[in-house]
Design a protein around this motif. Structure first.
Motif, PDB file in Angstrom:
ATOM      1  N   ALA A  21      56.765 -53.543  58.955  1.00  0.00           N
ATOM      2  CA  ALA A  21      56.029 -54.746  58.558  1.00  0.00           C
ATOM      3  C   ALA A  21      54.645 -54.778  59.213  1.00  0.00           C
ATOM      4  O   ALA A  21      53.663 -55.187  58.586  1.00  0.00           O
ATOM      5  N   ASP A  22      54.560 -54.319  60.470  1.00  0.00           N
ATOM      6  CA  ASP A  22      53.269 -54.276  61.161  1.00  0.00           C
ATOM      7  C   ASP A  22      52.305 -53.309  60.469  1.00  0.00           C
ATOM      8  O   ASP A  22      51.141 -53.629  60.235  1.00  0.00           O
ATOM      9  N   ILE A  23      52.821 -52.123  60.153  1.00  0.00           N
ATOM     10  CA  ILE A  23      51.997 -51.119  59.489  1.00  0.00           C
ATOM     11  C   ILE A  23      51.559 -51.623  58.120  1.00  0.00           C
ATOM     12  O   ILE A  23      50.393 -51.500  57.733  1.00  0.00           O
ATOM     13  N   LYS A  24      52.486 -52.234  57.406  1.00  0.00           N
ATOM     14  CA  LYS A  24      52.180 -52.777  56.078  1.00  0.00           C
ATOM     15  C   LYS A  24      51.102 -53.856  56.179  1.00  0.00           C
ATOM     16  O   LYS A  24      50.170 -53.889  55.370  1.00  0.00           O
ATOM     17  N   ALA A  25      51.184 -54.697  57.180  1.00  0.00           N
ATOM     18  CA  ALA A  25      50.199 -55.773  57.354  1.00  0.00           C
ATOM     19  C   ALA A  25      48.803 -55.212  57.616  1.00  0.00           C
ATOM     20  O   ALA A  25      47.810 -55.700  57.066  1.00  0.00           O
ATOM     21  N   VAL A  26      48.727 -54.162  58.433  1.00  0.00           N
ATOM     22  CA  VAL A  26      47.429 -53.546  58.732  1.00  0.00           C
ATOM     23  C   VAL A  26      46.827 -52.953  57.464  1.00  0.00           C
ATOM     24  O   VAL A  26      45.651 -53.167  57.147  1.00  0.00           O
ATOM     25  N   LEU A  27      47.615 -52.201  56.730  1.00  0.00           N
ATOM     26  CA  LEU A  27      47.108 -51.550  55.527  1.00  0.00           C
ATOM     27  C   LEU A  27      46.738 -52.549  54.435  1.00  0.00           C
ATOM     28  O   LEU A  27      45.713 -52.397  53.774  1.00  0.00           O
ATOM     29  N   GLU A  28      47.550 -53.557  54.260  1.00  0.00           N
ATOM     30  CA  GLU A  28      47.251 -54.558  53.237  1.00  0.00           C
ATOM     31  C   GLU A  28      46.034 -55.401  53.608  1.00  0.00           C
ATOM     32  O   GLU A  28      45.365 -55.934  52.732  1.00  0.00           O
ATOM     33  N   SER A  29      45.723 -55.482  54.887  1.00  0.00           N
ATOM     34  CA  SER A  29      44.553 -56.256  55.305  1.00  0.00           C
ATOM     35  C   SER A  29      43.252 -55.616  54.836  1.00  0.00           C
ATOM     36  O   SER A  29      42.221 -56.282  54.762  1.00  0.00           O
ATOM     37  N   VAL A  30      43.318 -54.332  54.492  1.00  0.00           N
ATOM     38  CA  VAL A  30      42.140 -53.639  53.968  1.00  0.00           C
ATOM     39  C   VAL A  30      42.376 -53.165  52.529  1.00  0.00           C
ATOM     40  O   VAL A  30      41.792 -52.188  52.071  1.00  0.00           O
ATOM     41  N   SER A  31      43.246 -53.888  51.835  1.00  0.00           N
ATOM     42  CA  SER A  31      43.514 -53.684  50.402  1.00  0.00           C
ATOM     43  C   SER A  31      44.038 -52.294  50.052  1.00  0.00           C
ATOM     44  O   SER A  31      43.654 -51.705  49.047  1.00  0.00           O
ATOM     45  N   ILE A  32      44.914 -51.765  50.895  1.00  0.00           N
ATOM     46  CA  ILE A  32      45.552 -50.476  50.607  1.00  0.00           C
ATOM     47  C   ILE A  32      46.981 -50.747  50.160  1.00  0.00           C
ATOM     48  O   ILE A  32      47.721 -51.488  50.817  1.00  0.00           O
ATOM     49  N   GLU A  33      47.355 -50.135  49.019  1.00  0.00           N
ATOM     50  CA  GLU A  33      48.730 -50.264  48.551  1.00  0.00           C
ATOM     51  C   GLU A  33      49.645 -49.475  49.484  1.00  0.00           C
ATOM     52  O   GLU A  33      49.322 -48.365  49.889  1.00  0.00           O
ATOM     53  N   VAL A  34      50.773 -50.061  49.803  1.00  0.00           N
ATOM     54  CA  VAL A  34      51.682 -49.449  50.767  1.00  0.00           C
ATOM     55  C   VAL A  34      52.900 -48.885  50.051  1.00  0.00           C
ATOM     56  O   VAL A  34      53.533 -49.567  49.246  1.00  0.00           O
ATOM     57  N   ASP A  35      53.214 -47.633  50.353  1.00  0.00           N
ATOM     58  CA  ASP A  35      54.415 -46.983  49.845  1.00  0.00           C
ATOM     59  C   ASP A  35      55.470 -47.096  50.945  1.00  0.00           C
ATOM     60  O   ASP A  35      55.355 -46.463  52.000  1.00  0.00           O
ATOM     61  N   GLU A  36      56.481 -47.905  50.700  1.00  0.00           N
ATOM     62  CA  GLU A  36      57.515 -48.183  51.712  1.00  0.00           C
ATOM     63  C   GLU A  36      58.213 -46.904  52.185  1.00  0.00           C
ATOM     64  O   GLU A  36      58.568 -46.785  53.360  1.00  0.00           O
ATOM     65  N   GLU A  37      58.403 -45.946  51.265  1.00  0.00           N
ATOM     66  CA  GLU A  37      59.070 -44.699  51.632  1.00  0.00           C
ATOM     67  C   GLU A  37      58.241 -43.913  52.653  1.00  0.00           C
ATOM     68  O   GLU A  37      58.791 -43.337  53.595  1.00  0.00           O
ATOM     69  N   LYS A  38      56.926 -43.895  52.465  1.00  0.00           N
ATOM     70  CA  LYS A  38      56.065 -43.164  53.401  1.00  0.00           C
ATOM     71  C   LYS A  38      56.047 -43.829  54.767  1.00  0.00           C
ATOM     72  O   LYS A  38      56.009 -43.150  55.793  1.00  0.00           O
ATOM     73  N   VAL A  39      56.090 -45.151  54.788  1.00  0.00           N
ATOM     74  CA  VAL A  39      56.129 -45.864  56.071  1.00  0.00           C
ATOM     75  C   VAL A  39      57.440 -45.550  56.787  1.00  0.00           C
ATOM     76  O   VAL A  39      57.446 -45.265  57.989  1.00  0.00           O
ATOM     77  N   ALA A  40      58.552 -45.566  56.044  1.00  0.00           N
ATOM     78  CA  ALA A  40      59.860 -45.271  56.638  1.00  0.00           C
ATOM     79  C   ALA A  40      59.893 -43.835  57.171  1.00  0.00           C
ATOM     80  O   ALA A  40      60.409 -43.578  58.263  1.00  0.00           O
ATOM     81  N   LYS A  41      59.314 -42.897  56.397  1.00  0.00           N
ATOM     82  CA  LYS A  41      59.290 -41.502  56.832  1.00  0.00           C
ATOM     83  C   LYS A  41      58.443 -41.358  58.103  1.00  0.00           C
ATOM     84  O   LYS A  41      58.831 -40.644  59.034  1.00  0.00           O
ATOM     85  N   LEU A  42      57.305 -42.034  58.146  1.00  0.00           N
ATOM     86  CA  LEU A  42      56.452 -41.981  59.337  1.00  0.00           C
ATOM     87  C   LEU A  42      57.212 -42.498  60.548  1.00  0.00           C
ATOM     88  O   LEU A  42      57.210 -41.857  61.607  1.00  0.00           O
ATOM     89  N   LEU A  43      57.850 -43.642  60.414  1.00  0.00           N
ATOM     90  CA  LEU A  43      58.570 -44.221  61.546  1.00  0.00           C
ATOM     91  C   LEU A  43      59.711 -43.319  62.012  1.00  0.00           C
ATOM     92  O   LEU A  43      59.986 -43.227  63.211  1.00  0.00           O
ATOM     93  N   ALA A  44      60.361 -42.618  61.063  1.00  0.00           N
ATOM     94  CA  ALA A  44      61.426 -41.687  61.439  1.00  0.00           C
ATOM     95  C   ALA A  44      60.840 -40.496  62.200  1.00  0.00           C
ATOM     96  O   ALA A  44      61.444 -40.014  63.171  1.00  0.00           O
ATOM     97  N   GLU A  45      59.652 -40.029  61.790  1.00  0.00           N
ATOM     98  CA  GLU A  45      59.019 -38.881  62.436  1.00  0.00           C
ATOM     99  C   GLU A  45      58.520 -39.200  63.842  1.00  0.00           C
ATOM    100  O   GLU A  45      58.533 -38.346  64.714  1.00  0.00           O
ATOM    101  N   VAL A  46      58.046 -40.415  64.058  1.00  0.00           N
ATOM    102  CA  VAL A  46      57.450 -40.760  65.356  1.00  0.00           C
ATOM    103  C   VAL A  46      58.441 -41.410  66.311  1.00  0.00           C
ATOM    104  O   VAL A  46      58.094 -41.678  67.459  1.00  0.00           O
TER     105      VAL A  46
END
Length: 107
Positions: A21-46
């Motif tokens: 949700a934090d990552i999504k909020a940052v990206l949406e604040s600058v009008s970037i569409e968020v792909d939930e799968e990519k966010v989940a994959k990033l969080l799993a990797e880090v």
């Protein structure tokens, strides 16, 4: 890359463990569409890694990417030749400009 950038921005801002949700909020604040799968994959990797580890891994991976450095000597030689040609042209232009019917403006 934008997902990782948002994650690192959140870390730098003091959020020790950014959520999706934090990552999504940052990206949406600058009008970037968020792909939930990519966010989940990033969080799993880090997961379980700190920012220094992530940067070290990324630097190591980038060091193996070819950057065109092998072509630099050839480009340097070509630019040296083109500089010589440009100097010759300037010299020729000077000579031609002196051919103004045998007299100059302030003669």
């Amino acid at each position: 890359m934008k997902y990782l950038a948002a994650y690192l921005l959140l870390l730098n801002a003091g959020n020790a463990s950014p959520s999706a949700a934090d990552i999504k909020a940052v990206l949406e604040s600058v009008s970037i569409e968020v792909d939930e799968e990519k966010v989940a994959k990033l969080l799993a990797e880090v997961e379980g890694k700190n920012a220094e580890e992530l940067i070290a891994e990324g630097t190591e991976k980038l060091s193996s990417v070819p950057t065109g450095g092998a072509a630099a000597p050839a480009a340097g030689a070509a630019s040296g030749a083109s500089e010589e040609a440009a100097e010759e042209e300037v010299a020729e232009e000077k000579e031609e400009s002196d051919d103004d019917m045998g007299f100059g403006l302030f003669d």
